[in-house]
Write a protein that holds these residues in place. Structure first.
Motif, PDB file in Angstrom:
ATOM      1  N   GLY A  27       0.891  -1.202  -0.042  1.00 16.10           N
ATOM      2  CA  GLY A  27      -0.003  -0.002   0.155  1.00 16.10           C
ATOM      3  C   GLY A  27       0.842   1.345  -0.115  1.00 16.10           C
ATOM      4  O   GLY A  27       2.096   1.076  -0.209  1.00 16.10           O
ATOM      5  N   SER A  28       0.269   2.541   0.245  1.00 17.14           N
ATOM      6  CA  SER A  28       0.965   3.590   0.212  1.00 17.14           C
ATOM      7  C   SER A  28       0.098   4.741   0.732  1.00 17.14           C
ATOM      8  O   SER A  28      -1.014   4.536   0.891  1.00 17.14           O
ATOM      9  CB  SER A  28       1.274   4.102  -1.283  1.00 17.14           C
ATOM     10  N   SER A  31      -1.182   7.265   6.742  1.00 18.39           N
ATOM     11  CA  SER A  31      -0.887   8.227   7.707  1.00 18.39           C
ATOM     12  C   SER A  31      -0.659   7.594   9.226  1.00 18.39           C
ATOM     13  O   SER A  31      -0.175   8.023   9.957  1.00 18.39           O
ATOM     14  CB  SER A  31      -1.767   9.532   7.858  1.00 18.39           C
ATOM     15  N   THR A  32      -1.528   6.598   9.297  1.00 13.42           N
ATOM     16  CA  THR A  32      -1.351   5.689  10.382  1.00 13.42           C
ATOM     17  C   THR A  32      -1.681   4.228  10.191  1.00 13.42           C
ATOM     18  O   THR A  32      -2.149   4.034   9.041  1.00 13.42           O
ATOM     19  CB  THR A  32      -2.752   5.906  11.562  1.00 13.42           C
ATOM     20  N   PRO A  33      -1.159   3.197  11.050  1.00 14.85           N
ATOM     21  CA  PRO A  33      -1.193   1.707  10.283  1.00 14.85           C
ATOM     22  C   PRO A  33      -2.632   1.397  10.199  1.00 14.85           C
ATOM     23  O   PRO A  33      -3.546   1.832  11.156  1.00 14.85           O
ATOM     24  CB  PRO A  33      -0.673   0.968  11.942  1.00 14.85           C
ATOM     25  N   PRO A  34      -2.964   0.694   9.151  1.00 14.83           N
ATOM     26  CA  PRO A  34      -4.211   0.381   8.823  1.00 14.83           C
ATOM     27  C   PRO A  34      -4.779  -0.826   9.809  1.00 14.83           C
ATOM     28  O   PRO A  34      -3.995  -1.561  10.188  1.00 14.83           O
ATOM     29  CB  PRO A  34      -4.364  -0.124   7.213  1.00 14.83           C
ATOM     30  N   PRO A  35      -6.160  -0.954  10.070  1.00 21.34           N
ATOM     31  CA  PRO A  35      -6.692  -1.998  10.711  1.00 21.34           C
ATOM     32  C   PRO A  35      -6.214  -3.450  10.069  1.00 21.34           C
ATOM     33  O   PRO A  35      -6.269  -3.376   8.643  1.00 21.34           O
ATOM     34  CB  PRO A  35      -8.039  -1.763  11.050  1.00 21.34           C
ATOM     35  N   VAL A  36      -5.883  -4.472  10.626  1.00 23.74           N
ATOM     36  CA  VAL A  36      -5.861  -5.659   9.879  1.00 23.74           C
ATOM     37  C   VAL A  36      -7.234  -6.571  10.251  1.00 23.74           C
ATOM     38  O   VAL A  36      -7.563  -6.797  11.344  1.00 23.74           O
ATOM     39  CB  VAL A  36      -4.456  -6.639  10.809  1.00 23.74           C
ATOM     40  N   THR A  37      -7.541  -6.976   9.241  1.00 25.34           N
ATOM     41  CA  THR A  37      -8.798  -8.161   9.373  1.00 25.34           C
ATOM     42  C   THR A  37      -8.727  -9.235   8.676  1.00 25.34           C
ATOM     43  O   THR A  37      -7.811  -9.461   7.615  1.00 25.34           O
ATOM     44  CB  THR A  37     -10.040  -7.539   8.603  1.00 25.34           C
ATOM     45  N   PHE A  38      -9.144 -10.172   9.209  1.00 21.27           N
ATOM     46  CA  PHE A  38      -9.159 -11.679   8.544  1.00 21.27           C
ATOM     47  C   PHE A  38     -10.150 -12.210   8.038  1.00 21.27           C
ATOM     48  O   PHE A  38     -11.609 -11.949   8.457  1.00 21.27           O
ATOM     49  CB  PHE A  38      -8.706 -12.567   9.918  1.00 21.27           C
ATOM     50  N   MET A  39     -10.183 -12.572   6.710  1.00 24.67           N
ATOM     51  CA  MET A  39     -11.523 -12.532   5.765  1.00 24.67           C
ATOM     52  C   MET A  39     -11.879 -14.216   5.645  1.00 24.67           C
ATOM     53  O   MET A  39     -12.810 -14.409   4.977  1.00 24.67           O
ATOM     54  CB  MET A  39     -11.372 -11.931   4.816  1.00 24.67           C
ATOM     55  N   ASP A  40     -11.123 -15.105   6.247  1.00 18.51           N
ATOM     56  CA  ASP A  40     -11.535 -16.563   6.323  1.00 18.51           C
ATOM     57  C   ASP A  40     -12.845 -16.706   7.241  1.00 18.51           C
ATOM     58  O   ASP A  40     -12.682 -16.682   8.468  1.00 18.51           O
ATOM     59  CB  ASP A  40     -10.335 -17.211   7.004  1.00 18.51           C
ATOM     60  N   THR A  52       3.977   0.280   9.890  1.00 17.78           N
ATOM     61  CA  THR A  52       4.155   1.159   8.755  1.00 17.78           C
ATOM     62  C   THR A  52       5.508   1.701   8.883  1.00 17.78           C
ATOM     63  O   THR A  52       6.083   2.111   9.755  1.00 17.78           O
ATOM     64  CB  THR A  52       3.046   1.997   8.475  1.00 17.78           C
ATOM     65  N   SER A  53       6.025   2.101   7.649  1.00 15.95           N
ATOM     66  CA  SER A  53       7.284   3.238   7.573  1.00 15.95           C
ATOM     67  C   SER A  53       7.013   3.888   6.416  1.00 15.95           C
ATOM     68  O   SER A  53       6.767   3.314   5.271  1.00 15.95           O
ATOM     69  CB  SER A  53       8.557   2.172   7.529  1.00 15.95           C
ATOM     70  N   ASN A  54       7.159   5.050   6.351  1.00 20.93           N
ATOM     71  CA  ASN A  54       6.984   5.920   5.249  1.00 20.93           C
ATOM     72  C   ASN A  54       5.482   5.886   4.532  1.00 20.93           C
ATOM     73  O   ASN A  54       5.693   5.706   3.136  1.00 20.93           O
ATOM     74  CB  ASN A  54       8.289   5.679   4.180  1.00 20.93           C
ATOM     75  N   GLY A  55       4.567   5.582   5.193  1.00 27.08           N
ATOM     76  CA  GLY A  55       3.227   5.540   4.673  1.00 27.08           C
ATOM     77  C   GLY A  55       2.873   4.311   4.229  1.00 27.08           C
ATOM     78  O   GLY A  55       1.921   4.007   3.438  1.00 27.08           O
TER      79      GLY A  55
END
Length: 71
Positions: A27-28, A31-40, A52-55
């Motif tokens: 991704g890119s 501004s903040t770490p995105p949430p993590v979801t499990f789709m199984d 994250t680092s540098n977006g």
């Protein structure tokens, strides 16, 4: 603005526990770490957070392996 295009494929053991995975797209412009979801839909209880680092997402940290996930 965040671009929700980070993708992480999980690895589940035959016993159904999430043990890791592979970050296939970082991704890119996060501004903040995105949430993590499990789709199984067969499993439950797994949790994780993104680093994250540098977006861009650089790592997913599994904090609970959950149960019942498809290998």
């Amino acid at each position: 603005m965040r671009h929700p295009n980070a993708v992480h494929q999980i690895e589940a053991r035959p016993n159904g526990f999430v043990v890791g995975g592979v970050l296939t797209a970082s991704g890119s412009r996060y501004s903040t770490p995105p949430p993590v979801t499990f789709m199984d839909q067969s499993g439950a209880g797994a949790s994780a957070y993104a680093q994250t680092s540098n977006g861009s997402v650089t790592n997913i940290v599994i904090t609970s392996a959950g149960f019942g996930y498809s290998p």
